[in-house]
Design a protein around this motif. Structure first.
Motif, PDB file in Angstrom:
ATOM      1  N   SER A   1     -50.570  26.376 -18.012  1.00 41.38           N
ATOM      2  CA  SER A   1     -51.431  27.366 -17.376  1.00 41.38           C
ATOM      3  C   SER A   1     -52.238  28.111 -18.428  1.00 41.38           C
ATOM      4  O   SER A   1     -51.736  28.420 -19.511  1.00 41.38           O
ATOM      5  CB  SER A   1     -50.595  28.347 -16.548  1.00 41.38           C
ATOM      6  OG  SER A   1     -49.923  27.674 -15.501  1.00 41.38           O
TER       7      SER A   1
ATOM      8  N   THR B   1     -54.064  26.214 -13.679  1.00 42.28           N
ATOM      9  CA  THR B   1     -53.073  25.270 -14.195  1.00 42.28           C
ATOM     10  C   THR B   1     -53.651  23.856 -14.265  1.00 42.28           C
ATOM     11  O   THR B   1     -54.202  23.346 -13.281  1.00 42.28           O
ATOM     12  CB  THR B   1     -51.807  25.252 -13.314  1.00 42.28           C
ATOM     13  OG1 THR B   1     -51.203  26.548 -13.333  1.00 42.28           O
ATOM     14  CG2 THR B   1     -50.801  24.227 -13.826  1.00 42.28           C
TER      15      THR B   1
ATOM     16  N   LYS C   1     -48.927  25.833  -9.397  1.00 42.84           N
ATOM     17  CA  LYS C   1     -47.999  25.101 -10.261  1.00 42.84           C
ATOM     18  C   LYS C   1     -47.164  24.171  -9.395  1.00 42.84           C
ATOM     19  O   LYS C   1     -46.922  24.447  -8.219  1.00 42.84           O
ATOM     20  CB  LYS C   1     -47.082  26.068 -11.014  1.00 42.84           C
ATOM     21  CG  LYS C   1     -47.698  26.684 -12.246  1.00 42.84           C
ATOM     22  CD  LYS C   1     -46.635  27.359 -13.096  1.00 42.84           C
ATOM     23  CE  LYS C   1     -47.217  27.837 -14.415  1.00 42.84           C
ATOM     24  NZ  LYS C   1     -46.170  28.440 -15.284  1.00 42.84           N
TER      25      LYS C   1
END
Length: 270
Positions: A13, A107, A138
């Motif tokens: 990220s 991300t 994520k």
């Protein structure tokens, strides 16, 4: 460890400053101002993009994302102000609105498994020379790429930093962004005449390479007899060898060429 991310999956990220660009003239505005062929970007795709001054020097770079009606520019945090000024500099009467959306975390998911798992709403492109997807989400099933591994991976590929901390305002031909963010058949943009003149001549005098060595070395100037031929910027270790990020004169930028230079009063063989 890097191979497991490349051939299986990995994610990391990044905090970016995000600009939203909306309006009927956004595509043509970006096409005229940037090094990248924006017209080649499909919906839900992303690509590295650069903006130059009239002399072909880098002013800023970022990751351009295309949605159906909106373009997003993910800007390295250290380049936020100059990116904003650069976007506004040539905006005259076009129907373009530049909205500063502030800090956002995005991300990158890299590797075949990560790409296969990407659902609707992800953007597709390349990152660190690998196919990747990009989103706010994520994936709990995907391994995290550690900060040291990410930095090593980035340096081995010569990619620019995600934060912009290593940014230099130099002719783009002398920078890896020349290969990563420039569309060679694209039409006019600020600095294009200089860039094309260098490209159509003998190419950049100094340009990035990676020198593989059996021994570590500190940064410094590279010499061959009494002639300076380049500069080592950094040295990293990977898989039992040392890799020196360097800039070399054009005569020495030959793949697999054996080199023997003087560096900091020591011999560099690579």
């Amino acid at each position: 460890m890097l191979e497991s991310y490349r051939f299986y999956s990995g994610q990391f990220s990044i905090d970016f400053h995000v600009f939203e660009l909306i309006g009927t003239d956004v595509a043509s505005f970006l096409q005229k101002q940037s090094t990248f062929d924006v017209n080649s970007l499909d919906d839900q795709q992303f690509h590295l993009i650069s903006f130059l001054d009239s002399q072909g020097r880098l002013e800023c770079y970022g990751w351009l994302l295309k949605d159906v009606k909106i373009y997003y520019l993910l800007c390295p945090l250290n380049l936020m102000l100059q990116t904003k000024l650069r976007l506004e500099k040539f905006l005259v009467s076009e129907d373009v609105e530049i909205i500063s959306s502030g800090l956002q975390t995005w991300t990158f998911l890299i590797g075949p498994k990560a790409e296969a798992q990407a659902a609707q709403g992800y953007y597709h492109g390349l990152c660190l020379e690998e196919k990747a997807v990009l989103s706010h989400k994520k994936d709990d099933l995907v391994s995290e790429v550690s900060a040291p591994h990410l930095e090593l991976w980035r340096k081995l590929n010569g990619w620019p930093s995600f934060s912009g901390e290593d940014f230099k305002s130099e002719i783009i031909n002398n920078n890896r962004l020349y290969e990563l963010s420039l569309s060679f058949k694209k039409g006019c943009y600020p600095g294009q005449e200089t860039v094309s003149k260098i490209s159509n001549g003998r190419g950049a005098a100094l340009s990035p390479v990676m020198i593989k060595s059996a021994t570590p070395h500190q940064p410094g100037e590279l010499w061959l007899k009494d002639k300076k031929v380049g500069e080592v910027l950094e040295c990293v270790s990977w898989n039992g060898a040392y890799y020196l990020m360097a800039k070399l004169l054009r005569d020495f930028r030959v793949s697999d060429m054996q080199v023997n230079f003087d560096l900091n009063q020591q011999q560099l063989q690579g």
